[in-house]
Design a protein around this motif. Sequence first.
Motif, PDB file in Angstrom:
ATOM      1  N   PHE A 251      41.306  52.966  33.018  1.00 38.34           N
ATOM      2  CA  PHE A 251      42.129  51.817  32.652  1.00 38.34           C
ATOM      3  C   PHE A 251      42.093  50.785  33.767  1.00 38.34           C
ATOM      4  O   PHE A 251      42.489  51.048  34.900  1.00 38.34           O
ATOM      5  CB  PHE A 251      43.556  52.268  32.324  1.00 38.34           C
ATOM      6  N   HIS A 252      41.586  49.603  33.430  1.00 41.87           N
ATOM      7  CA  HIS A 252      41.303  48.556  34.407  1.00 41.87           C
ATOM      8  C   HIS A 252      42.278  47.395  34.243  1.00 41.87           C
ATOM      9  O   HIS A 252      42.434  46.855  33.155  1.00 41.87           O
ATOM     10  CB  HIS A 252      39.870  48.068  34.186  1.00 41.87           C
ATOM     11  N   LEU A 253      42.926  47.023  35.337  1.00 41.40           N
ATOM     12  CA  LEU A 253      43.756  45.821  35.372  1.00 41.40           C
ATOM     13  C   LEU A 253      42.995  44.743  36.114  1.00 41.40           C
ATOM     14  O   LEU A 253      42.419  44.998  37.175  1.00 41.40           O
ATOM     15  CB  LEU A 253      45.065  46.077  36.120  1.00 41.40           C
ATOM     16  N   LEU A 254      43.027  43.549  35.567  1.00 42.85           N
ATOM     17  CA  LEU A 254      42.417  42.400  36.212  1.00 42.85           C
ATOM     18  C   LEU A 254      43.442  41.287  36.285  1.00 42.85           C
ATOM     19  O   LEU A 254      44.009  40.892  35.262  1.00 42.85           O
ATOM     20  CB  LEU A 254      41.198  41.915  35.416  1.00 42.85           C
ATOM     21  N   LEU A 255      43.684  40.809  37.482  1.00 43.04           N
ATOM     22  CA  LEU A 255      44.521  39.628  37.697  1.00 43.04           C
ATOM     23  C   LEU A 255      43.573  38.475  37.974  1.00 43.04           C
ATOM     24  O   LEU A 255      42.718  38.562  38.869  1.00 43.04           O
ATOM     25  CB  LEU A 255      45.456  39.837  38.887  1.00 43.04           C
ATOM     26  N   ALA A 256      43.695  37.417  37.184  1.00 38.52           N
ATOM     27  CA  ALA A 256      42.870  36.227  37.380  1.00 38.52           C
ATOM     28  C   ALA A 256      43.780  35.018  37.498  1.00 38.52           C
ATOM     29  O   ALA A 256      44.881  34.991  36.938  1.00 38.52           O
ATOM     30  CB  ALA A 256      41.908  36.040  36.213  1.00 38.52           C
ATOM     31  N   SER A 257      43.326  34.037  38.237  1.00 38.30           N
ATOM     32  CA  SER A 257      44.031  32.774  38.360  1.00 38.30           C
ATOM     33  C   SER A 257      43.036  31.666  38.075  1.00 38.30           C
ATOM     34  O   SER A 257      41.978  31.593  38.722  1.00 38.30           O
ATOM     35  CB  SER A 257      44.615  32.611  39.766  1.00 38.30           C
ATOM     36  N   LEU A 258      43.368  30.838  37.096  1.00 34.01           N
ATOM     37  CA  LEU A 258      42.494  29.739  36.688  1.00 34.01           C
ATOM     38  C   LEU A 258      41.080  30.239  36.385  1.00 34.01           C
ATOM     39  O   LEU A 258      40.095  29.607  36.733  1.00 34.01           O
ATOM     40  CB  LEU A 258      42.495  28.645  37.753  1.00 34.01           C
TER      41      LEU A 258
ATOM     42  N   MET B  95      52.030  32.822  39.369  1.00 31.30           N
ATOM     43  CA  MET B  95      50.761  32.302  39.885  1.00 31.30           C
ATOM     44  C   MET B  95      50.215  31.254  38.912  1.00 31.30           C
ATOM     45  O   MET B  95      50.152  31.504  37.713  1.00 31.30           O
ATOM     46  CB  MET B  95      49.766  33.448  40.040  1.00 31.30           C
ATOM     47  N   PRO B  96      49.810  30.083  39.415  1.00 35.24           N
ATOM     48  CA  PRO B  96      49.269  29.051  38.526  1.00 35.24           C
ATOM     49  C   PRO B  96      48.048  29.555  37.753  1.00 35.24           C
ATOM     50  O   PRO B  96      47.115  30.089  38.340  1.00 35.24           O
ATOM     51  CB  PRO B  96      48.861  27.923  39.485  1.00 35.24           C
ATOM     52  N   GLY B  97      48.112  29.415  36.443  1.00 35.15           N
ATOM     53  CA  GLY B  97      46.996  29.843  35.603  1.00 35.15           C
ATOM     54  C   GLY B  97      46.774  31.335  35.610  1.00 35.15           C
ATOM     55  O   GLY B  97      45.693  31.799  35.277  1.00 35.15           O
ATOM     56  N   GLY B  98      47.805  32.100  35.983  1.00 31.89           N
ATOM     57  CA  GLY B  98      47.668  33.549  36.092  1.00 31.89           C
ATOM     58  C   GLY B  98      47.501  34.234  34.745  1.00 31.89           C
ATOM     59  O   GLY B  98      48.080  33.824  33.743  1.00 31.89           O
ATOM     60  N   ARG B  99      46.686  35.265  34.740  1.00 28.64           N
ATOM     61  CA  ARG B  99      46.460  36.078  33.543  1.00 28.64           C
ATOM     62  C   ARG B  99      46.168  37.504  33.995  1.00 28.64           C
ATOM     63  O   ARG B  99      45.371  37.730  34.905  1.00 28.64           O
ATOM     64  CB  ARG B  99      45.276  35.517  32.768  1.00 28.64           C
ATOM     65  N   ILE B 100      46.821  38.462  33.348  1.00 26.12           N
ATOM     66  CA  ILE B 100      46.616  39.875  33.660  1.00 26.12           C
ATOM     67  C   ILE B 100      46.124  40.555  32.388  1.00 26.12           C
ATOM     68  O   ILE B 100      46.719  40.414  31.323  1.00 26.12           O
ATOM     69  CB  ILE B 100      47.917  40.533  34.160  1.00 26.12           C
ATOM     70  N   THR B 101      45.034  41.295  32.531  1.00 26.95           N
ATOM     71  CA  THR B 101      44.427  41.963  31.385  1.00 26.95           C
ATOM     72  C   THR B 101      44.278  43.450  31.678  1.00 26.95           C
ATOM     73  O   THR B 101      43.787  43.825  32.743  1.00 26.95           O
ATOM     74  CB  THR B 101      43.028  41.372  31.100  1.00 26.95           C
ATOM     75  N   LEU B 102      44.719  44.281  30.739  1.00 23.04           N
ATOM     76  CA  LEU B 102      44.547  45.723  30.819  1.00 23.04           C
ATOM     77  C   LEU B 102      43.492  46.128  29.795  1.00 23.04           C
ATOM     78  O   LEU B 102      43.640  45.839  28.597  1.00 23.04           O
ATOM     79  CB  LEU B 102      45.864  46.446  30.519  1.00 23.04           C
ATOM     80  N   THR B 103      42.421  46.756  30.266  1.00 21.58           N
ATOM     81  CA  THR B 103      41.298  47.135  29.411  1.00 21.58           C
ATOM     82  C   THR B 103      41.009  48.628  29.537  1.00 21.58           C
ATOM     83  O   THR B 103      41.046  49.175  30.632  1.00 21.58           O
ATOM     84  CB  THR B 103      40.033  46.348  29.816  1.00 21.58           C
TER      85      THR B 103
END
Length: 69
Positions: free
Chosen positions: A11-18, A47-55
Amino acid sequence: MQSNLEQPGRFHLLLASLGQPVQHGWWNSESVARAKLARWVGAYGTMPGGRITLTDEDTGTVLQVWPPE
């Protein structure tokens, strides 16, 4: 051959910004990964433009996205 300690979890978490990756995490337990996602929302939710995805890396299925689409 890699040991289990060297292989990333399912299970992978990815935090991305913009659209750029900022932080990754891998766990073998879905419940642990979901708890981490909740913590990351609390820690990085502004966080500006933050997105967290669980895959689920085994199936390629996106299990959860924050903020919700």
